[in-house]
Write a protein that holds these residues in place. Structure first.
Motif, short mmCIF file in Angstrom:
data_model
loop_
_atom_site.label_atom_id
_atom_site.label_comp_id
_atom_site.label_asym_id
_atom_site.label_seq_id
_atom_site.Cartn_x
_atom_site.Cartn_y
_atom_site.Cartn_z
N ALA A 34 9.05 7.50 -8.94
CA ALA A 34 7.91 6.86 -9.61
C ALA A 34 8.35 5.62 -10.38
N ILE A 35 9.47 5.70 -11.07
CA ILE A 35 9.96 4.54 -11.84
C ILE A 35 10.30 3.39 -10.91
N LEU A 36 11.06 3.69 -9.86
CA LEU A 36 11.49 2.62 -8.94
C LEU A 36 10.30 1.98 -8.22
N SER A 37 9.37 2.79 -7.74
CA SER A 37 8.22 2.23 -7.02
C SER A 37 7.30 1.47 -7.97
N GLY A 38 7.10 1.99 -9.18
CA GLY A 38 6.26 1.29 -10.15
C GLY A 38 6.87 -0.03 -10.60
N ALA A 39 8.18 -0.03 -10.82
CA ALA A 39 8.86 -1.27 -11.21
C ALA A 39 8.78 -2.30 -10.08
N ALA A 40 8.94 -1.83 -8.85
CA ALA A 40 8.82 -2.75 -7.71
C ALA A 40 7.42 -3.35 -7.64
N LEU A 41 6.41 -2.52 -7.86
CA LEU A 41 5.03 -3.02 -7.84
C LEU A 41 4.78 -4.01 -8.97
N ALA A 42 5.36 -3.76 -10.12
CA ALA A 42 5.20 -4.69 -11.25
C ALA A 42 5.77 -6.06 -10.90
N LEU A 43 6.81 -6.07 -10.07
CA LEU A 43 7.42 -7.34 -9.67
C LEU A 43 6.73 -7.99 -8.46
N LEU A 44 6.22 -7.16 -7.55
CA LEU A 44 5.69 -7.69 -6.29
C LEU A 44 4.22 -8.10 -6.33
N LEU A 45 3.45 -7.45 -7.15
CA LEU A 45 2.02 -7.75 -7.18
C LEU A 45 1.75 -9.05 -7.93
N ASP A 46 0.62 -9.66 -7.65
CA ASP A 46 0.30 -10.93 -8.30
C ASP A 46 -0.94 -10.85 -9.19
N THR A 47 -1.32 -9.63 -9.57
CA THR A 47 -2.45 -9.44 -10.48
C THR A 47 -1.89 -9.00 -11.83
N PRO A 48 -1.90 -9.86 -12.85
CA PRO A 48 -1.25 -9.54 -14.12
C PRO A 48 -1.65 -8.21 -14.76
N PRO A 49 -2.93 -7.82 -14.78
CA PRO A 49 -3.24 -6.52 -15.39
C PRO A 49 -2.59 -5.34 -14.64
N VAL A 50 -2.58 -5.44 -13.31
CA VAL A 50 -1.98 -4.37 -12.51
C VAL A 50 -0.47 -4.37 -12.70
N GLN A 51 0.12 -5.55 -12.73
CA GLN A 51 1.57 -5.65 -12.98
C GLN A 51 1.91 -5.02 -14.33
N ALA A 52 1.11 -5.32 -15.32
CA ALA A 52 1.37 -4.78 -16.67
C ALA A 52 1.27 -3.26 -16.68
N MET A 53 0.27 -2.72 -16.00
CA MET A 53 0.11 -1.25 -15.96
C MET A 53 1.31 -0.59 -15.28
N GLU B 64 0.83 -1.21 0.00
CA GLU B 64 0.00 0.00 0.00
C GLU B 64 0.87 1.26 0.00
N ALA B 65 1.96 1.23 0.75
CA ALA B 65 2.87 2.38 0.79
C ALA B 65 3.50 2.61 -0.58
N LEU B 66 3.92 1.54 -1.24
CA LEU B 66 4.50 1.67 -2.58
C LEU B 66 3.49 2.20 -3.57
N ILE B 67 2.26 1.76 -3.45
CA ILE B 67 1.20 2.25 -4.34
C ILE B 67 0.99 3.74 -4.13
N SER B 68 0.95 4.16 -2.87
CA SER B 68 0.80 5.59 -2.58
C SER B 68 1.98 6.40 -3.10
N ILE B 69 3.17 5.89 -2.88
CA ILE B 69 4.38 6.59 -3.33
C ILE B 69 4.40 6.70 -4.85
N SER B 70 4.09 5.60 -5.53
CA SER B 70 4.12 5.63 -6.99
C SER B 70 3.06 6.57 -7.55
N SER B 71 1.89 6.57 -6.95
CA SER B 71 0.82 7.46 -7.42
C SER B 71 1.21 8.92 -7.23
N LEU B 72 1.70 9.26 -6.04
CA LEU B 72 2.07 10.63 -5.75
C LEU B 72 3.26 11.08 -6.61
N ALA B 73 4.29 10.27 -6.69
CA ALA B 73 5.49 10.66 -7.44
C ALA B 73 5.20 10.80 -8.94
#
Length: 151
Positions: free
Chosen positions: A61-80, A3-12
């Motif tokens: 934003a790049i680092l947090s988004g890339a981390a989320l793409a690797l950490l999440l387990d929902t393919p559409p969200v990972q792809a976004m 959740e923290a990474l999602i907030s950080i990526s959205s804000l950044a």
């Protein structure tokens, strides 16, 4: 942590996209209206201030988004998040690969005797800035879509 990474990526990503949009809507028209004598100094003034905000927000934003793409387990969200990080990476690529050298060349211009290709340089800068802003907006939108899907 997710959740923290999602907030950080959205804000950044929103801050980076916002800074780029201000550059497009406010700063670009100002720069394009200036004479060749005033353009280099004003460009340097603006760059000195924007180069503190936009790269930091974009990098986070790049680092947090890339981390989320690797950490999440929902393919559409990972792809976004993955596509958003790549798009935001385009901001860095354009900034370093195209606009950086152009800004260096512009800063070196003798304002008393502008180079013959002055207007062409200014138009190239504008075109690359449009591309950079587009990359930033697309990245932020992809992160927003990922957030919407995740919630």
């Amino acid at each position: 942590m997710i959740e923290a990474l999602i907030s950080i990526s959205s804000l950044a990503s929103a801050m980076a996209a916002g800074a780029l949009l201000v550059g497009l809507i406010v700063i670009l028209p100002l720069l394009m209206s200036l004479s060749s004598e005033r353009y280099p100094g004003t460009n340097a003034f603006v760059l000195h201030r924007m180069d503190k905000l936009m790269p930091t927000c974009t990098g986070i934003a790049i680092l947090s988004g890339a981390a989320l793409a690797l950490l999440l387990d929902t393919p559409p969200v990972q792809a976004m998040y993955g596509l958003g990080a790549v798009s935001l990476g385009g901001v860095f690529a354009v900034s370093l690969g195209a606009l950086g050298p152009l800004n260096t060349a512009i800063a070196a211009i003798d304002t008393r005797a502008p180079r013959p290709d002055w207007e062409r340089m200014r138009m190239r800068w504008r075109t690359w800035h449009f591309i950079r802003v587009g990359c930033g907006q697309v990245g932020a939108i992809l992160y927003a879509v990922a957030l919407g899907i995740f919630l």
